[in-house]
Design a protein around this motif. Structure first.
Motif, PDB file in Angstrom:
ATOM      1  N   TYR A 132     -16.794  59.989   6.332  1.00  0.00           N
ATOM      2  CA  TYR A 132     -15.571  59.281   6.732  1.00  0.00           C
ATOM      3  C   TYR A 132     -14.767  60.173   7.679  1.00  0.00           C
ATOM      4  CZ  TYR A 132     -16.333  56.179   2.659  1.00  0.00           C
ATOM      5  OH  TYR A 132     -16.844  55.286   1.748  1.00  0.00           O
ATOM      6  N   PRO A 133     -13.922  59.564   8.509  1.00  0.00           N
ATOM      7  CA  PRO A 133     -12.992  60.374   9.298  1.00  0.00           C
ATOM      8  C   PRO A 133     -12.023  61.102   8.365  1.00  0.00           C
ATOM      9  CG  PRO A 133     -12.925  58.063   9.979  1.00  0.00           C
ATOM     10  CD  PRO A 133     -13.733  58.123   8.734  1.00  0.00           C
ATOM     11  N   LYS A 134     -11.516  62.227   8.825  1.00  0.00           N
ATOM     12  CA  LYS A 134     -10.576  62.981   7.988  1.00  0.00           C
ATOM     13  C   LYS A 134      -9.125  62.552   8.248  1.00  0.00           C
ATOM     14  CE  LYS A 134     -13.520  66.872   6.917  1.00  0.00           C
ATOM     15  NZ  LYS A 134     -14.761  66.229   7.405  1.00  0.00           N
ATOM     16  N   VAL A 135      -8.951  61.528   9.045  1.00  0.00           N
ATOM     17  CA  VAL A 135      -7.621  60.987   9.365  1.00  0.00           C
ATOM     18  C   VAL A 135      -7.671  59.465   9.182  1.00  0.00           C
ATOM     19  CG1 VAL A 135      -6.808  62.800  10.929  1.00  0.00           C
ATOM     20  CG2 VAL A 135      -8.345  61.029  11.791  1.00  0.00           C
ATOM     21  N   PRO A 136      -6.521  58.800   9.035  1.00  0.00           N
ATOM     22  CA  PRO A 136      -6.540  57.336   8.858  1.00  0.00           C
ATOM     23  C   PRO A 136      -7.246  56.641  10.017  1.00  0.00           C
ATOM     24  CG  PRO A 136      -4.375  58.217   8.369  1.00  0.00           C
ATOM     25  CD  PRO A 136      -5.167  59.349   8.959  1.00  0.00           C
ATOM     26  N   PHE A 137      -7.896  55.532   9.706  1.00  0.00           N
ATOM     27  CA  PHE A 137      -8.680  54.841  10.733  1.00  0.00           C
ATOM     28  C   PHE A 137      -8.848  53.372  10.367  1.00  0.00           C
ATOM     29  CE2 PHE A 137     -13.009  54.144   8.911  1.00  0.00           C
ATOM     30  CZ  PHE A 137     -12.784  54.715   7.668  1.00  0.00           C
ATOM     31  N   THR A 138      -9.372  52.603  11.343  1.00  0.00           N
ATOM     32  CA  THR A 138      -9.673  51.181  11.153  1.00  0.00           C
ATOM     33  C   THR A 138     -11.165  51.018  10.938  1.00  0.00           C
ATOM     34  OG1 THR A 138      -7.808  50.461  12.511  1.00  0.00           O
ATOM     35  CG2 THR A 138      -9.642  48.920  12.268  1.00  0.00           C
ATOM     36  N   PRO A 139     -11.621  50.585   9.752  1.00  0.00           N
ATOM     37  CA  PRO A 139     -13.053  50.311   9.562  1.00  0.00           C
ATOM     38  C   PRO A 139     -13.484  49.065  10.353  1.00  0.00           C
ATOM     39  CG  PRO A 139     -11.919  50.608   7.456  1.00  0.00           C
ATOM     40  CD  PRO A 139     -10.870  50.416   8.502  1.00  0.00           C
ATOM     41  N   GLY A 140     -14.759  48.768  10.298  1.00  0.00           N
ATOM     42  CA  GLY A 140     -15.287  47.571  10.986  1.00  0.00           C
ATOM     43  C   GLY A 140     -16.300  47.965  12.037  1.00  0.00           C
ATOM     44  N   THR A 141     -17.526  47.433  11.922  1.00  0.00           N
ATOM     45  CA  THR A 141     -18.604  47.909  12.786  1.00  0.00           C
ATOM     46  C   THR A 141     -18.839  46.992  13.984  1.00  0.00           C
ATOM     47  OG1 THR A 141     -20.102  46.837  11.237  1.00  0.00           O
ATOM     48  CG2 THR A 141     -19.803  49.209  11.006  1.00  0.00           C
ATOM     49  N   ASN A 142     -19.255  45.759  13.731  1.00  0.00           N
ATOM     50  CA  ASN A 142     -19.677  44.894  14.828  1.00  0.00           C
ATOM     51  C   ASN A 142     -18.598  43.884  15.166  1.00  0.00           C
ATOM     52  OD1 ASN A 142     -22.228  45.727  13.122  1.00  0.00           O
ATOM     53  ND2 ASN A 142     -22.872  45.395  15.224  1.00  0.00           N
ATOM     54  N   GLY A 143     -18.924  42.974  16.076  1.00  0.00           N
ATOM     55  CA  GLY A 143     -18.010  41.895  16.374  1.00  0.00           C
ATOM     56  C   GLY A 143     -18.175  41.376  17.781  1.00  0.00           C
ATOM     57  N   ALA A 144     -17.317  40.393  18.096  1.00  0.00           N
ATOM     58  CA  ALA A 144     -17.309  39.820  19.435  1.00  0.00           C
ATOM     59  C   ALA A 144     -15.876  39.525  19.821  1.00  0.00           C
ATOM     60  CB  ALA A 144     -18.142  38.540  19.468  1.00  0.00           C
ATOM     61  N   GLY A 145     -15.602  39.582  21.123  1.00  0.00           N
ATOM     62  CA  GLY A 145     -14.250  39.328  21.604  1.00  0.00           C
ATOM     63  C   GLY A 145     -14.242  39.198  23.111  1.00  0.00           C
ATOM     64  N   THR A 146     -13.041  39.280  23.673  1.00  0.00           N
ATOM     65  CA  THR A 146     -12.867  39.111  25.112  1.00  0.00           C
ATOM     66  C   THR A 146     -12.187  40.356  25.687  1.00  0.00           C
ATOM     67  OG1 THR A 146     -12.715  36.721  24.883  1.00  0.00           O
ATOM     68  CG2 THR A 146     -11.761  37.667  26.872  1.00  0.00           C
ATOM     69  N   VAL A 147     -12.640  40.784  26.851  1.00  0.00           N
ATOM     70  CA  VAL A 147     -12.094  41.988  27.473  1.00  0.00           C
ATOM     71  C   VAL A 147     -10.653  41.724  27.928  1.00  0.00           C
ATOM     72  CG1 VAL A 147     -12.332  43.613  29.388  1.00  0.00           C
ATOM     73  CG2 VAL A 147     -14.372  42.801  28.178  1.00  0.00           C
ATOM     74  N   GLY A 191     -11.549  39.526  31.010  1.00  0.00           N
ATOM     75  CA  GLY A 191     -11.749  38.141  30.596  1.00  0.00           C
ATOM     76  C   GLY A 191     -13.171  37.819  30.178  1.00  0.00           C
ATOM     77  N   GLN A 192     -14.095  38.778  30.336  1.00  0.00           N
ATOM     78  CA  GLN A 192     -15.486  38.539  29.951  1.00  0.00           C
ATOM     79  C   GLN A 192     -15.640  38.635  28.431  1.00  0.00           C
ATOM     80  OE1 GLN A 192     -18.075  41.237  32.110  1.00  0.00           O
ATOM     81  NE2 GLN A 192     -19.508  39.590  32.571  1.00  0.00           N
ATOM     82  N   ARG A 193     -16.469  37.775  27.877  1.00  0.00           N
ATOM     83  CA  ARG A 193     -16.749  37.891  26.447  1.00  0.00           C
ATOM     84  C   ARG A 193     -17.810  38.960  26.224  1.00  0.00           C
ATOM     85  NH1 ARG A 193     -18.530  33.895  22.772  1.00  0.00           N
ATOM     86  NH2 ARG A 193     -19.463  33.000  24.625  1.00  0.00           N
ATOM     87  N   VAL A 194     -17.647  39.732  25.169  1.00  0.00           N
ATOM     88  CA  VAL A 194     -18.562  40.841  24.907  1.00  0.00           C
ATOM     89  C   VAL A 194     -18.950  40.886  23.427  1.00  0.00           C
ATOM     90  CG1 VAL A 194     -17.773  42.330  26.814  1.00  0.00           C
ATOM     91  CG2 VAL A 194     -16.623  42.471  24.585  1.00  0.00           C
ATOM     92  N   VAL A 195     -20.157  41.418  23.190  1.00  0.00           N
ATOM     93  CA  VAL A 195     -20.590  41.795  21.844  1.00  0.00           C
ATOM     94  C   VAL A 195     -20.277  43.278  21.687  1.00  0.00           C
ATOM     95  CG1 VAL A 195     -22.543  41.961  20.258  1.00  0.00           C
ATOM     96  CG2 VAL A 195     -22.487  40.158  21.980  1.00  0.00           C
ATOM     97  N   VAL A 196     -19.741  43.652  20.532  1.00  0.00           N
ATOM     98  CA  VAL A 196     -19.387  45.047  20.277  1.00  0.00           C
ATOM     99  C   VAL A 196     -20.435  45.681  19.360  1.00  0.00           C
ATOM    100  CG1 VAL A 196     -17.681  46.572  19.203  1.00  0.00           C
ATOM    101  CG2 VAL A 196     -16.925  44.557  20.504  1.00  0.00           C
ATOM    102  N   SER A 197     -20.933  46.842  19.745  1.00  0.00           N
ATOM    103  CA  SER A 197     -21.879  47.592  18.910  1.00  0.00           C
ATOM    104  C   SER A 197     -21.210  48.848  18.374  1.00  0.00           C
ATOM    105  CB  SER A 197     -23.098  47.998  19.739  1.00  0.00           C
ATOM    106  OG  SER A 197     -23.879  48.944  19.023  1.00  0.00           O
TER     107      SER A 197
END
Lengths: 65, 320
Positions: free
Chosen positions: B83-98, B111-117
């Motif tokens: 784990y990170p040694k400082v606070p952080f946002t979990p969550g691995t994958n996803g999709a969204g818009t630039v 404005g392009q839609r992207v898959v996040v790895s």
């Protein structure tokens, strides 16, 4: 003699998402086989409970409102 | 909560002004994100600053984030995760818009839609660049600074990502929900590619009822398998996978008896498999993996992508 290979592997090459889209678009890979259940991002604790008990071919998705 | 608390102010200072960037930042400086202080620590939905884009990055407005089956356990504390040694946002994958594009980005557009790895590998030309999974874990101790920089994941309204962690998808017929599923498929696809799985071959998938194993069954079918043997312990869930994946799938319920399981796998494979995939996570014994190995025909390949708590014993002459 069997000439076997045992290959340890981690993750995927950078172009894998393009390859997946290329399988989905012509219908070779049908994502409808995976059941989706949706929650809002704020409802993450409920989504985590649902994801823990869901079967292999199901996916729990959260979406910002 | 200050900017510096999230490591954002210092990064902005390090990389200088953003005058060379294409900006179309959101009309508000704050977003909501899930923040974890550490394993077993507090996990809260908080108002935090939206990160500024910098050179080589894009800001993604998240539209769909898949929830890992083990996220609840991960939040509580999972062994073997760094784990990170400082606070952080979990969550691995996803999709969204630039939503904003940094400088030194040549193809990905606003404005392009992207898959996040989440899978990031340092881009320097060295033998073993650091690798990490954003929003989840460092992979090795040498990846800790890399991971600390990119620790924040997709359980937020916005994600700042290195541009090579996103893949644009312009097809509007694919919903963001669908694109958020792709991370699940990408992992077994990596193993099928690595093991040179080819059309007309027969695959044995050990651990076929899990998230990655069931995705491997779907993919092997999509890639032109003659047969896919779906093997696991839970016969009810195996039947569900076989039903969803179609008539080339042959479920085999494993018993733990190596000889009997090997015979059942070979029979379901029509005599033997060309390819075997081990997808069992945290296996407590080697029997299922060995049954996969023994189900192979001559010249067969066994790809290991799961995990095992004990050593994997091999018979030299069987492999050679």
């Amino acid at each position: 003699m069997n000439n076997l290979e045992i290959i340890g592997h981690f993750m995927y090459p950078p172009n894998v998402f393009m390859k997946l889209v290329a399988l989905i678009r012509p219908g070779l890979l049908d994502l409808r086989a995976i059941q989706m259940q949706r929650f809002s991002l704020a409802d993450l604790p409920a989504a985590m409970d649902a994801a823990e008990t869901a079967g292999g071919l199901s996916c729990t998705i959260v979406t910002p409102s | 909560m200050s900017l510096a608390h999230h490591g954002l102010a210092s990064e902005a200072a390090l990389h200088g002004p953003t005058s060379n960037t294409t900006m179309n930042s959101p009309d508000r400086p704050f977003m909501y994100a899930w923040r974890l202080t550490g394993p077993g620590g507090s996990f809260t939905y908080e108002r935090v600053p939206i990160p500024n884009v910098r050179s080589g990055t894009v800001l993604v407005r998240m539209e769909a984030t898949p929830v890992l089956s083990y996220l609840k356990k991960y939040v509580q504390d999972l062994p073997n995760y760094l784990y990170p040694k400082v606070p952080f946002t979990p969550g691995t994958n996803g999709a969204g818009t630039v939503a904003a594009v940094g400088g030194d980005v040549w193809h990905v557009k606003l404005g392009q839609r992207v898959v996040v790895s989440p899978y990031m590998v340092a881009t320097e030309n060295v033998e073993e660049p650091a690798q990490m999974l954003g929003g989840l874990t460092a992979i090795s101790p040498d990846s800790e600074p890399f991971f600390t920089t990119w620790r924040d994941g997709t359980l937020a309204e916005y994600l700042l990502a290195p541009v090579n962690a996103v893949t644009p998808v312009d097809d509007p017929s694919l919903s963001s929900d669908s694109l958020a599923l792709l991370g699940r498929l990408a992992v077994p696809f990596g193993g099928l590619l690595r093991g040179r799985f080819s059309p007309g071959e027969t695959a044995v998938i050990i651990g076929a009822t899990g998230n990655f194993g069931s995705a491997a069954v779907l993919l092997a079918c999509a890639l032109g398998a003659e047969r896919v043997v779906a093997a696991g312990r839970n016969s009810l869930r195996l039947a569900d996978v076989a039903k969803a994946a179609g008539n080339r799938v042959y479920p085999v319920a494993l018993t733990g008896d190596l000889q009997a399981d090997t015979a059942a796998l070979r029979s379901a494979a029509g005599g033997g498999a060309h390819f075997a995939f081990d997808m069992v996570g945290r296996a407590q014994n080697a029997e299922a993996t060995l049954a996969g190995l023994k189900s192979l025909r001559r010249w067969g390949r066994l790809v290991l992508m799961g995990s095992m708590a004990v050593p994997l014993p091999l018979t030299y002459a069987e492999v050679m």
